[in-house]
Design a protein around this motif. Structure first.
Motif, PDB file in Angstrom:
ATOM      1  N   THR A  47       0.845  -1.182   0.000  1.00 38.77           N
ATOM      2  CA  THR A  47       0.000   0.000   0.000  1.00 38.77           C
ATOM      3  C   THR A  47       0.885   1.237   0.000  1.00 38.77           C
ATOM      4  O   THR A  47       2.106   1.137  -0.117  1.00 38.77           O
ATOM      5  CB  THR A  47      -0.977  -0.035   1.198  1.00 38.77           C
ATOM      6  N   CYS A  48       0.262   2.393   0.114  1.00 35.28           N
ATOM      7  CA  CYS A  48       1.028   3.640   0.165  1.00 35.28           C
ATOM      8  C   CYS A  48       0.163   4.728   0.797  1.00 35.28           C
ATOM      9  O   CYS A  48      -0.964   4.475   1.210  1.00 35.28           O
ATOM     10  CB  CYS A  48       1.511   4.041  -1.226  1.00 35.28           C
ATOM     11  N   ASN A  49       0.687   5.932   0.813  1.00 31.42           N
ATOM     12  CA  ASN A  49      -0.010   7.050   1.448  1.00 31.42           C
ATOM     13  C   ASN A  49      -0.887   7.864   0.511  1.00 31.42           C
ATOM     14  O   ASN A  49      -1.780   8.550   0.973  1.00 31.42           O
ATOM     15  CB  ASN A  49       1.014   8.024   2.061  1.00 31.42           C
ATOM     16  N   HIS A  50      -0.620   7.855  -0.781  1.00 31.87           N
ATOM     17  CA  HIS A  50      -1.284   8.839  -1.648  1.00 31.87           C
ATOM     18  C   HIS A  50      -2.251   8.269  -2.684  1.00 31.87           C
ATOM     19  O   HIS A  50      -3.089   8.990  -3.202  1.00 31.87           O
ATOM     20  CB  HIS A  50      -0.229   9.696  -2.369  1.00 31.87           C
ATOM     21  N   VAL A  74       0.598  -3.107  -7.777  1.00 26.84           N
ATOM     22  CA  VAL A  74      -0.210  -1.916  -7.529  1.00 26.84           C
ATOM     23  C   VAL A  74      -0.427  -1.731  -6.033  1.00 26.84           C
ATOM     24  O   VAL A  74      -0.112  -2.615  -5.230  1.00 26.84           O
ATOM     25  CB  VAL A  74      -1.587  -2.012  -8.240  1.00 26.84           C
ATOM     26  N   THR A  75      -1.018  -0.581  -5.691  1.00 27.55           N
ATOM     27  CA  THR A  75      -1.424  -0.345  -4.311  1.00 27.55           C
ATOM     28  C   THR A  75      -2.932  -0.123  -4.284  1.00 27.55           C
ATOM     29  O   THR A  75      -3.420   0.731  -5.024  1.00 27.55           O
ATOM     30  CB  THR A  75      -0.688   0.869  -3.713  1.00 27.55           C
ATOM     31  N   PRO A  76      -3.631  -0.979  -3.525  1.00 26.44           N
ATOM     32  CA  PRO A  76      -3.126  -2.085  -2.715  1.00 26.44           C
ATOM     33  C   PRO A  76      -3.051  -3.392  -3.504  1.00 26.44           C
ATOM     34  O   PRO A  76      -3.802  -3.603  -4.440  1.00 26.44           O
ATOM     35  CB  PRO A  76      -4.179  -2.205  -1.611  1.00 26.44           C
ATOM     36  N   ALA A 124      -7.030  -8.139  -5.082  1.00 27.48           N
ATOM     37  CA  ALA A 124      -7.734  -7.006  -4.486  1.00 27.48           C
ATOM     38  C   ALA A 124      -8.396  -7.410  -3.166  1.00 27.48           C
ATOM     39  O   ALA A 124      -8.749  -8.578  -2.982  1.00 27.48           O
ATOM     40  CB  ALA A 124      -8.804  -6.498  -5.457  1.00 27.48           C
ATOM     41  N   PRO A 125      -8.602  -6.447  -2.275  1.00 29.14           N
ATOM     42  CA  PRO A 125      -9.290  -6.745  -1.014  1.00 29.14           C
ATOM     43  C   PRO A 125     -10.743  -7.181  -1.224  1.00 29.14           C
ATOM     44  O   PRO A 125     -11.263  -8.014  -0.494  1.00 29.14           O
ATOM     45  CB  PRO A 125      -9.242  -5.424  -0.245  1.00 29.14           C
TER      46      PRO A 125
END
Length: 183
Positions: free
Chosen positions: A37-40, A113-115, A131-132
């Protein structure tokens, strides 16, 4: 070659936002979940609360969770280690948030990719990648893909869903003109 479904993963150590290094033993727990994952990224942000809720809901059952940011922090300052630490201090993460600054681990895992969610069985074998849930824009989906796979692994059953297409922002590689040879 990157990991594929059915591969045994290896333990790894990365720096943790909030201090120190964390070694993730990928075998031995009832299940292990590694979330890139990431922040943006809008996709990562859309799924963020659902994923944190899964951590809360399953951590008491012995499931190990880690979240990893591999984005290039120079070109994407929102994904810097300092920003990761800020979010951890604000309580945004229910599990350890680790940084793969060298991006070697993300390539070894085949994260794209994120996520991008990976679920491991007690032996450390990858039983799910994707994917979730089915729709980042629908909070009612409740990370159902991840929950179904965890329920199966915890019950000792084969995962009913082994993989889905992960939707999200492409991981921001340090060298943009070099394609990721691992995906």
């Amino acid at each position: 070659m990157p990991y594929t479904l059915g591969d045994l993963s290896e333990p790894f150590t990365l720096p943790r936002a909030g201090g120190g290094d964390v070694t993730v033993e990928t075998a031995g727990a009832p299940a292990t979940v590694v979330i890139w994952t990431c922040n943006h990224c809008p996709y990562a942000l859309a799924w963020h609360e659902r994923l944190q809720q899964v951590v809360h809901d399953y951590a008491g059952r012995g499931v190990v969770f880690v979240q990893v940011n591999a984005n290039d922090e120079v070109k994407y300052p929102a994904d810097s280690f300092a920003e990761m630490e800020r979010r951890v201090q604000e309580g945004d993460f229910a599990s350890d948030f680790l940084q793969d600054a060298e991006q070697s681990l993300s390539k070894q895992w085949g994260a794209r990719v994120t996520p991008d969610v990976f679920v491991l069985d007690p032996e450390g074998r990858i039983v799910y990648k994707g994917a979730p849930d089915a729709d980042h824009d629908d909070p009612a989906q409740n990370a159902q893909h991840l929950r179904d796979v965890l329920d199966d692994v915890l019950a000792g059953r084969p995962a009913r869903l082994s993989g889905t297409r992960a939707a999200g922002c492409k991981i921001k590689w340090t060298v943009d003109d070099q394609p990721n040879p691992y995906v």
